[in-house]
Design an enzyme around this catalytic site. Structure first.
Site, PDB file in Angstrom:
ATOM      1  N   GLY A 105      22.845 -69.488  30.780  1.00 51.12           N
ATOM      2  CA  GLY A 105      22.808 -70.114  29.463  1.00 51.12           C
ATOM      3  C   GLY A 105      21.445 -70.306  28.854  1.00 51.12           C
ATOM      4  N   THR A 106      20.454 -69.518  29.267  1.00 46.91           N
ATOM      5  CA  THR A 106      19.126 -69.686  28.665  1.00 46.91           C
ATOM      6  C   THR A 106      19.142 -69.339  27.182  1.00 46.91           C
ATOM      7  OG1 THR A 106      18.463 -67.475  29.420  1.00 46.91           O
ATOM      8  CG2 THR A 106      17.846 -69.350  30.814  1.00 46.91           C
ATOM      9  N   ASN A 107      19.840 -68.273  26.812  1.00 48.14           N
ATOM     10  CA  ASN A 107      19.952 -67.942  25.389  1.00 48.14           C
ATOM     11  C   ASN A 107      20.736 -69.006  24.644  1.00 48.14           C
ATOM     12  OD1 ASN A 107      18.584 -65.636  24.355  1.00 48.14           O
ATOM     13  ND2 ASN A 107      19.859 -64.339  25.646  1.00 48.14           N
ATOM     14  N   LYS A 150      41.624 -67.325  32.489  1.00 48.03           N
ATOM     15  CA  LYS A 150      41.761 -65.920  32.097  1.00 48.03           C
ATOM     16  C   LYS A 150      43.011 -65.688  31.264  1.00 48.03           C
ATOM     17  CE  LYS A 150      41.844 -61.235  33.896  1.00 48.03           C
ATOM     18  NZ  LYS A 150      41.793 -60.380  35.074  1.00 48.03           N
ATOM     19  N   ASN A 165      27.010 -60.435  19.112  1.00 52.11           N
ATOM     20  CA  ASN A 165      26.554 -60.362  20.492  1.00 52.11           C
ATOM     21  C   ASN A 165      25.120 -59.858  20.508  1.00 52.11           C
ATOM     22  OD1 ASN A 165      26.834 -60.350  23.371  1.00 52.11           O
ATOM     23  ND2 ASN A 165      27.113 -58.138  23.300  1.00 52.11           N
ATOM     24  N   HIS A 174      22.650 -57.494  22.991  1.00 45.70           N
ATOM     25  CA  HIS A 174      22.644 -56.574  24.133  1.00 45.70           C
ATOM     26  C   HIS A 174      21.194 -56.307  24.520  1.00 45.70           C
ATOM     27  CE1 HIS A 174      24.313 -53.565  26.802  1.00 45.70           C
ATOM     28  NE2 HIS A 174      23.324 -52.777  26.444  1.00 45.70           N
TER      29      HIS A 174
END
Length: 190
Positions: A13-15, A59, A103, A105
């Site tokens: 979770g750093t971002n 899930k 997102n 990448h």
């Protein structure tokens, strides 16, 4: 009225933390929810420390999408940000949030993308291929891994003696610098 972001993350979770901190004092956008598919993901601790509600989903809930959508509606989520989220987004969610899921990448797509290409695997592939540059791609999500329309790319050099770890550090630096800014610009239509 503030726009609400949900961050989906599977790992450390750093971002996610960087994004949450960036929007803490923002008058127009806030991170309202963090969702994870893993109960042991450290992103949940980061969210707790930063006083952002977080939820873990099963899930089967992800596959059906109903409970996820109910949760997103409960928190009045306008926009979804994936930050180290390693599960394909189901079509039900894509249709509920068209052009509102992005997102990041850790490579310059279309190179080094697709199923199974994430984290260190990407950096190792970049080095193994003898690439002279790498970087980040921020893109919209569609039904295929890493094939949504590109919003933004930033590059960094890959030197002949760089290891995958060296490349990862350069790419992380680009992620922290650009992802929150591009999220803001995309949400606000700038």
């Amino acid at each position: 009225m503030k726009k609400n972001i949900a961050i989906f993350a599977s790992g450390s979770g750093t971002n996610a933390e960087n994004i949450i901190r960036y929007f803490q004092e923002n008058d127009l956008i806030r991170v309202a929810l963090v969702l994870s598919n893993r109960s042991d993901a450290y992103v949940l601790e980061r969210a707790h420390r930063l006083q952002v509600p977080s939820e873990v989903f099963l899930k089967e809930d992800w596959v059906s999408g109903e409970q996820i959508l109910a949760l997103l509606h409960e928190y009045h989520i306008d926009f979804i940000v994936l930050a180290g989220f390693l599960v394909r987004v189901p079509e039900r969610l894509l249709h509920a949030y068209p052009d509102k899921i992005i997102n990041i990448h850790p490579a310059l797509l279309p190179k080094f993308g697709g199923k199974g290409m994430y984290g260190d695997r990407v950096h190792e592939a970049v080095v193994a291929a003898g690439e002279t540059e790498s970087g980040i791609t921020i893109h919209y999500i569609n039904e295929h891994y890493d094939e949504g329309d590109t919003i933004f790319q930033a590059k960094c050099p890959v030197l002949p003696d760089d290891s995958a770890i060296d490349v990862a550090q350069k790419v992380h630096s680009l992620e922290y610098k650009h992802y929150p800014l591009i999220i803001e610009r995309t949400i606000l239509g700038k």
